[in-house]
Enzyme design. Structure first.
Site, PDB file in Angstrom:
ATOM      1  N   CYS A   2      11.512 -12.617   1.099  1.00 50.14           N
ATOM      2  CA  CYS A   2      11.326 -13.599   0.034  1.00 50.14           C
ATOM      3  C   CYS A   2       9.964 -13.412  -0.643  1.00 50.14           C
ATOM      4  O   CYS A   2       8.954 -13.203   0.019  1.00 50.14           O
ATOM      5  CB  CYS A   2      11.400 -15.003   0.585  1.00 50.14           C
ATOM      6  SG  CYS A   2      12.949 -15.333   1.412  1.00 50.14           S
ATOM      7  N   ARG A  27      10.423  -5.625  -2.466  1.00 50.30           N
ATOM      8  CA  ARG A  27      10.486  -6.099  -1.083  1.00 50.30           C
ATOM      9  C   ARG A  27      11.897  -6.453  -0.653  1.00 50.30           C
ATOM     10  O   ARG A  27      12.153  -6.671   0.525  1.00 50.30           O
ATOM     11  CB  ARG A  27       9.608  -7.339  -0.926  1.00 50.30           C
ATOM     12  CG  ARG A  27       8.159  -6.999  -1.042  1.00 50.30           C
ATOM     13  CD  ARG A  27       7.345  -8.233  -1.225  1.00 50.30           C
ATOM     14  NE  ARG A  27       5.999  -7.974  -0.772  1.00 50.30           N
ATOM     15  CZ  ARG A  27       5.511  -8.366   0.384  1.00 50.30           C
ATOM     16  NH1 ARG A  27       6.247  -9.057   1.210  1.00 50.30           N
ATOM     17  NH2 ARG A  27       4.287  -8.076   0.721  1.00 50.30           N
ATOM     18  N   TRP A  74      15.724 -13.664   0.097  1.00 50.88           N
ATOM     19  CA  TRP A  74      16.471 -12.730   0.948  1.00 50.88           C
ATOM     20  C   TRP A  74      17.183 -13.625   1.960  1.00 50.88           C
ATOM     21  O   TRP A  74      16.556 -14.243   2.811  1.00 50.88           O
ATOM     22  CB  TRP A  74      15.507 -11.769   1.637  1.00 50.88           C
ATOM     23  CG  TRP A  74      16.165 -10.622   2.326  1.00 50.88           C
ATOM     24  CD1 TRP A  74      16.561  -9.438   1.764  1.00 50.88           C
ATOM     25  CD2 TRP A  74      16.477 -10.520   3.722  1.00 50.88           C
ATOM     26  NE1 TRP A  74      17.106  -8.623   2.718  1.00 50.88           N
ATOM     27  CE2 TRP A  74      17.065  -9.263   3.928  1.00 50.88           C
ATOM     28  CE3 TRP A  74      16.321 -11.377   4.823  1.00 50.88           C
ATOM     29  CZ2 TRP A  74      17.504  -8.823   5.177  1.00 50.88           C
ATOM     30  CZ3 TRP A  74      16.761 -10.943   6.064  1.00 50.88           C
ATOM     31  CH2 TRP A  74      17.344  -9.678   6.232  1.00 50.88           C
ATOM     32  N   ASN A  98       9.474 -19.344   2.432  1.00 50.74           N
ATOM     33  CA  ASN A  98       9.650 -18.010   3.013  1.00 50.74           C
ATOM     34  C   ASN A  98       9.545 -18.190   4.521  1.00 50.74           C
ATOM     35  O   ASN A  98       8.560 -18.724   5.003  1.00 50.74           O
ATOM     36  CB  ASN A  98       8.513 -17.104   2.496  1.00 50.74           C
ATOM     37  CG  ASN A  98       8.580 -15.713   3.083  1.00 50.74           C
ATOM     38  OD1 ASN A  98       9.532 -15.372   3.779  1.00 50.74           O
ATOM     39  ND2 ASN A  98       7.574 -14.904   2.794  1.00 50.74           N
ATOM     40  N   GLY A  99      10.576 -17.800   5.256  1.00 48.16           N
ATOM     41  CA  GLY A  99      10.537 -17.947   6.712  1.00 48.16           C
ATOM     42  C   GLY A  99      11.798 -18.622   7.211  1.00 48.16           C
ATOM     43  O   GLY A  99      12.811 -18.666   6.508  1.00 48.16           O
ATOM     44  N   GLU A 476      13.365   9.197  13.227  1.00 46.95           N
ATOM     45  CA  GLU A 476      12.887   8.796  11.900  1.00 46.95           C
ATOM     46  C   GLU A 476      13.734   9.436  10.795  1.00 46.95           C
ATOM     47  O   GLU A 476      14.078   8.783   9.808  1.00 46.95           O
ATOM     48  CB  GLU A 476      11.396   9.162  11.770  1.00 46.95           C
ATOM     49  CG  GLU A 476      10.769   8.951  10.407  1.00 46.95           C
ATOM     50  CD  GLU A 476      10.840   7.517   9.872  1.00 46.95           C
ATOM     51  OE1 GLU A 476      11.215   6.603  10.604  1.00 46.95           O
ATOM     52  OE2 GLU A 476      10.553   7.341   8.676  1.00 46.95           O
ATOM     53  N   LYS A 480      15.832   7.271   8.057  1.00 46.94           N
ATOM     54  CA  LYS A 480      15.627   7.418   6.605  1.00 46.94           C
ATOM     55  C   LYS A 480      16.964   7.665   5.920  1.00 46.94           C
ATOM     56  O   LYS A 480      17.278   7.083   4.892  1.00 46.94           O
ATOM     57  CB  LYS A 480      14.664   8.581   6.370  1.00 46.94           C
ATOM     58  CG  LYS A 480      13.719   8.442   5.263  1.00 46.94           C
ATOM     59  CD  LYS A 480      12.466   7.646   5.533  1.00 46.94           C
ATOM     60  CE  LYS A 480      12.627   6.328   6.199  1.00 46.94           C
ATOM     61  NZ  LYS A 480      11.448   5.679   6.631  1.00 46.94           N
ATOM     62  N   GLU A 483      19.271   4.541   5.964  1.00 44.97           N
ATOM     63  CA  GLU A 483      18.746   3.487   5.090  1.00 44.97           C
ATOM     64  C   GLU A 483      19.082   3.711   3.627  1.00 44.97           C
ATOM     65  O   GLU A 483      19.480   2.793   2.929  1.00 44.97           O
ATOM     66  CB  GLU A 483      17.208   3.511   5.154  1.00 44.97           C
ATOM     67  CG  GLU A 483      16.580   2.669   6.179  1.00 44.97           C
ATOM     68  CD  GLU A 483      15.073   2.741   6.029  1.00 44.97           C
ATOM     69  OE1 GLU A 483      14.474   1.701   5.824  1.00 44.97           O
ATOM     70  OE2 GLU A 483      14.487   3.847   6.112  1.00 44.97           O
ATOM     71  N   HIS A 499      25.118  14.445  27.250  1.00 40.79           N
ATOM     72  CA  HIS A 499      25.333  13.242  28.071  1.00 40.79           C
ATOM     73  C   HIS A 499      26.123  12.187  27.312  1.00 40.79           C
ATOM     74  O   HIS A 499      26.103  11.016  27.682  1.00 40.79           O
ATOM     75  CB  HIS A 499      23.983  12.692  28.545  1.00 40.79           C
ATOM     76  CG  HIS A 499      23.249  13.656  29.413  1.00 40.79           C
ATOM     77  ND1 HIS A 499      23.611  13.913  30.714  1.00 40.79           N
ATOM     78  CD2 HIS A 499      22.211  14.482  29.133  1.00 40.79           C
ATOM     79  CE1 HIS A 499      22.803  14.830  31.212  1.00 40.79           C
ATOM     80  NE2 HIS A 499      21.953  15.200  30.272  1.00 40.79           N
ATOM     81  N   LYS A 598      11.451  -4.951   2.178  1.00 35.94           N
ATOM     82  CA  LYS A 598      10.287  -4.110   2.467  1.00 35.94           C
ATOM     83  C   LYS A 598       9.453  -4.692   3.601  1.00 35.94           C
ATOM     84  O   LYS A 598       8.939  -3.966   4.433  1.00 35.94           O
ATOM     85  CB  LYS A 598       9.436  -3.976   1.199  1.00 35.94           C
ATOM     86  CG  LYS A 598       8.209  -3.100   1.359  1.00 35.94           C
ATOM     87  CD  LYS A 598       8.581  -1.647   1.559  1.00 35.94           C
ATOM     88  CE  LYS A 598       7.380  -0.764   1.834  1.00 35.94           C
ATOM     89  NZ  LYS A 598       7.786   0.507   2.450  1.00 35.94           N
TER      90      LYS A 598
HETATM   91  C1  F6R Z   1      12.010   2.014   7.280  1.00 33.46           C
HETATM   92  C2  F6R Z   1      11.090   0.919   7.157  1.00 33.46           C
HETATM   93  C3  F6R Z   1      11.112  -0.137   8.204  1.00 33.46           C
HETATM   94  C4  F6R Z   1       9.664  -0.595   8.522  1.00 33.46           C
HETATM   95  C5  F6R Z   1       9.695  -1.792   9.486  1.00 33.46           C
HETATM   96  C6  F6R Z   1       8.299  -2.227   9.861  1.00 33.46           C
HETATM   97  O1  F6R Z   1      11.885   2.921   6.236  1.00 33.46           O
HETATM   98  O2  F6R Z   1      10.336   0.847   6.234  1.00 33.46           O
HETATM   99  O3  F6R Z   1      11.776   0.272   9.341  1.00 33.46           O
HETATM  100  O4  F6R Z   1       8.975   0.476   9.066  1.00 33.46           O
HETATM  101  O5  F6R Z   1      10.372  -2.852   8.891  1.00 33.46           O
HETATM  102  O6  F6R Z   1       7.569  -2.608   8.738  1.00 33.46           O
HETATM  103  P1  F6R Z   1       6.003  -2.699   8.785  1.00 33.46           P
HETATM  104  O7  F6R Z   1       5.487  -1.308   8.959  1.00 33.46           O
HETATM  105  O8  F6R Z   1       5.615  -3.282   7.471  1.00 33.46           O
HETATM  106  O9  F6R Z   1       5.635  -3.558   9.946  1.00 33.46           O
END
Ligand code: F6R
Length: 603
Positions: A2, A27, A74, A98-99, A476, A480, A483, A499, A598
């Site tokens: 949010c 975000r 959100w 927000n929350g 990772e 990526k 996502e 396994h 984000k």
């Molecule tokens: C993936 C991504 C998320 C963040 C996670 C933690 O591309 O961006 O997995 O890494 O939400 O976010 P931060 O680093 O802001 O604590």
């Protein structure tokens, strides 16, 4: 998640609110709304979907208002509908939130039994109704805000406007919130992120938890008052000039922010190395010389957790120090064993991730030191930690984290070398510069990876594999891809395939196999096992290997030479490109992938 922006002053609030919300779009959100005080009425306009839908409605009405609040939502409680979008308002107040209000459902039942009506399914409206109820009893806004806030549980930030004045009120508990001020123009602002206020508010206040902020605009000045919940004056806030710039808001020559941010990495790597080895940051790292913790508790979420896994490897291999890397949402509830002298290390781009903040709080309660590897200076994590190691990535707009991961790992590596006392080794600076050059070469020759993407993007699933320091990179790489390309992808330690996961392999599955120079033969055997089951093979491995060329369907050759510790970062950039090109071919919303936010400020 949010986004919140509020304005009060002599100008029209609509411009700064909509501009601020646009800056926070990256975000992630699913509806947007605004409440404007016009002719002593609170007028709410809100709409599900993109901010453009709201802008369209506003364009039609062309409102002018000196005081307003805006929000991008959100969804947590209640579906994505206009009714559930914020602000929520009535004849007296309007609020954005927000929350999460954890006791919302019991409070709602209680309020309904007292005859109060609700227009939405949100937890946020519970705060509005409580505030209204207490105001009707006391006729005192500040008292009512304090009482309503004390009644709810969970972590939240609220901004409130009222019909009776042009004041902005706000307060928070473990959620991001800043108050801005432009003295010359007599304007006050509120936001969930100082970035929304760049160019509007040169002065920024960071209130601490449970501090009520009240902005008052008089004909001669703007004044921000701070109160404790018992309404005594508070000095629990920090002040800072807003030094951020707007450069980050443009894509430059790139089609997406993600691509721009991938390309920024070579420069940022060199800059970070210079900062920590040669310039102002050196002092921060020198304090770590010979530092030894009996145990490091590393916690983070998502990509930052993967960065933690690579950093653990440095602490173990270079410093022979013990550590664990835990997913923050697990660590906080597992009653972890934390002993004195141990250290908590929290890794976060935003510094606002709710679960990571909760881990920091837990470690602080247990009396151990909190270190952070963080991007956003002034974020909650930054403010609550005893020592901060900033990664200096600049604003990261692409929801899928790229440059932040690279710089988190690099910062962890520099911390490790600082503890070892080897920051002045000529080889260290050279190794980092070499990494930067190799990534630059990869950026310049991106077409090769694009060609591979064109051959595999339609496949059903992707299994990323790697051993040792490349295992976190396989996690990772898979994250990526899933996502941004919305395709099933998993990362595994290469030795784990047999396994279980090998049962998935058929001609529709692609194995993205990271083959490093270490344990080369063993990793090659793992790839052979996939090939024998007709899986498609993309190898990312050392240059000029006939064996790898022969084994793979596609061979992405990288130069691992001279990067004994940092080659995982080079491999990772190749995987960032691969994910980007696959997503591009699939036509997804690369910078704002569906369902993602984000900064995950709720648990
Ligand atoms: C993936 C991504 C998320 C963040 C996670 C933690 O591309 O961006 O997995 O890494 O939400 O976010 P931060 O680093 O802001 O604590």
């Amino acid at each position: 998640m949010c986004g919140i922006v509020g304005y009060s002053g002599p100008g029209n609030s609509v411009g700064p609110i909509i501009e601020g919300l646009s800056r926070l779009e990256y975000r992630g959100y699913d509806s947007a709304g605004i409440c404007l005080k016009i002719d002593n009425q609170l007028q709410i306009i809100k709409k599900e979907g993109k901010l453009d839908n709201l802008k369209f409605l506003i364009e039609e009405q062309k409102p002018f208002s000196h005081t307003g609040i805006g929000h991008t939502r959100w969804a947590t409680h209640g579906a994505v509908t206009s009714d559930n979008a914020h602000p929520h308002g009535n004849e007296l107040f309007a609020v954005v939130h927000n929350g999460i209000i954890e006791n919302a459902s019991s409070l709602k039942k209680e309020l309904q039994s007292e005859g109060f009506q609700f227009k939405s399914q949100t937890d946020s409206e519970v705060f509005l109704v409580l505030l209204t109820k207490f105001f009707k009893q006391s006729n005192d806004v500040l008292k009512s805000i304090s009482k309503a806030f004390s009644t709810i549980t969970g972590n939240s930030a609220f901004v409130i406007i009222e019909k009776a004045s042009d004041k902005l009120y706000c307060l928070k508990r473990s959620a991001p919130l800043v108050v801005g001020e432009n003295k010359e123009k007599r304007e006050a602002f509120v936001s969930s992120d100082p970035f929304a206020l760049v160019g509007f508010a040169p002065r920024i206040y960071f209130p601490q938890d449970e501090v009520i902020c009240e902005s008052v605009i008089s004909p001669v000045e703007v004044k921000i008052n701070f109160y404790e919940l018992d309404l005594s004056p508070s000095n629990r806030y920090k002040f800072q000039t807003n030094a951020m710039t707007l450069d980050a808001t443009t894509k430059g020559p790139y089609e997406h922010f993600m691509l721009k941010e991938i390309h920024e990495q070579p420069k940022l790597i060199n800059k970070l190395a210079a900062y920590y080895i040669k310039n102002e940051g050196r002092k921060i790292l020198d304090d770590l010389r010979n530092f030894e913790a009996p145990f490091w508790h590393l916690t983070a979420c998502g990509t930052a957790w993967h960065a933690g896994l690579v950093i653990k490897n440095f602490f173990e291999q270079i410093n022979r120090q013990r550590s664990s890397v835990e997913i923050a949402s697990e660590f906080r509830y597992k009653n972890p064993i934390i002993k004195k002298e141990e250290v908590g290390l929290f890794i976060s781009q935003s510094g606002e991730t709710a679960d990571t903040l909760a881990c920091q709080e837990l470690c602080a309660q247990k009396g151990i030191s909190s270190f952070s590897i963080v991007n956003v200076e002034g974020s909650t994590l930054f403010r609550n930690s005893n020592k901060n190691f900033l990664i200096h990535a600049g604003v990261e707009i692409g929801v899928a984290s790229t440059k932040a991961f690279t710089l988190q790992v690099l910062t962890g590596y520099l911390m490790s070398r600082a503890m070892e006392g080897s920051l002045d080794d000529a080889d260290l600076f050279k190794e980092i510069q070499l990494l930067s050059t190799r990534i630059e070469e990869l950026c310049a020759g991106g077409d090769k990876i694009k060609e591979v993407a064109e051959k595999i993007y339609y496949n059903k699933g992707f299994i990323f594999t790697g051993r040792g320091k490349y295992f976190p990179i396989s996690l990772e790489g898979a994250l990526k891809l899933k996502e941004i390309a919305y395709v099933h992808a998993e990362g595994y330690a290469a030795g784990e395939l047999k396994h279980g996961p090998i049962a998935l392999i058929d001609e529709d599955i692609v194995n993205i196999a990271i083959v490093g120079p270490e344990l080369f033969e063993k990793t090659v055997s793992n790839v052979e096992e996939v090939k024998a089951r007709r899986g498609k093979i993309v190898v990312i491995g050392p240059r000029n290997s006939e064996e790898l060329r022969h084994l793979s369907d596609f061979y992405i050759e990288l130069d691992f030479e001279g990067l004994p510790n940092l080659s995982p970062l080079l491999v990772n950039v190749a995987l960032q490109f691969l994910a980007y090109h696959i997503a591009f071919l699939k036509g997804t919303d690369i910078d704002k992938p569906r369902n993602l936010a984000k900064s995950v400020t709720v648990e």
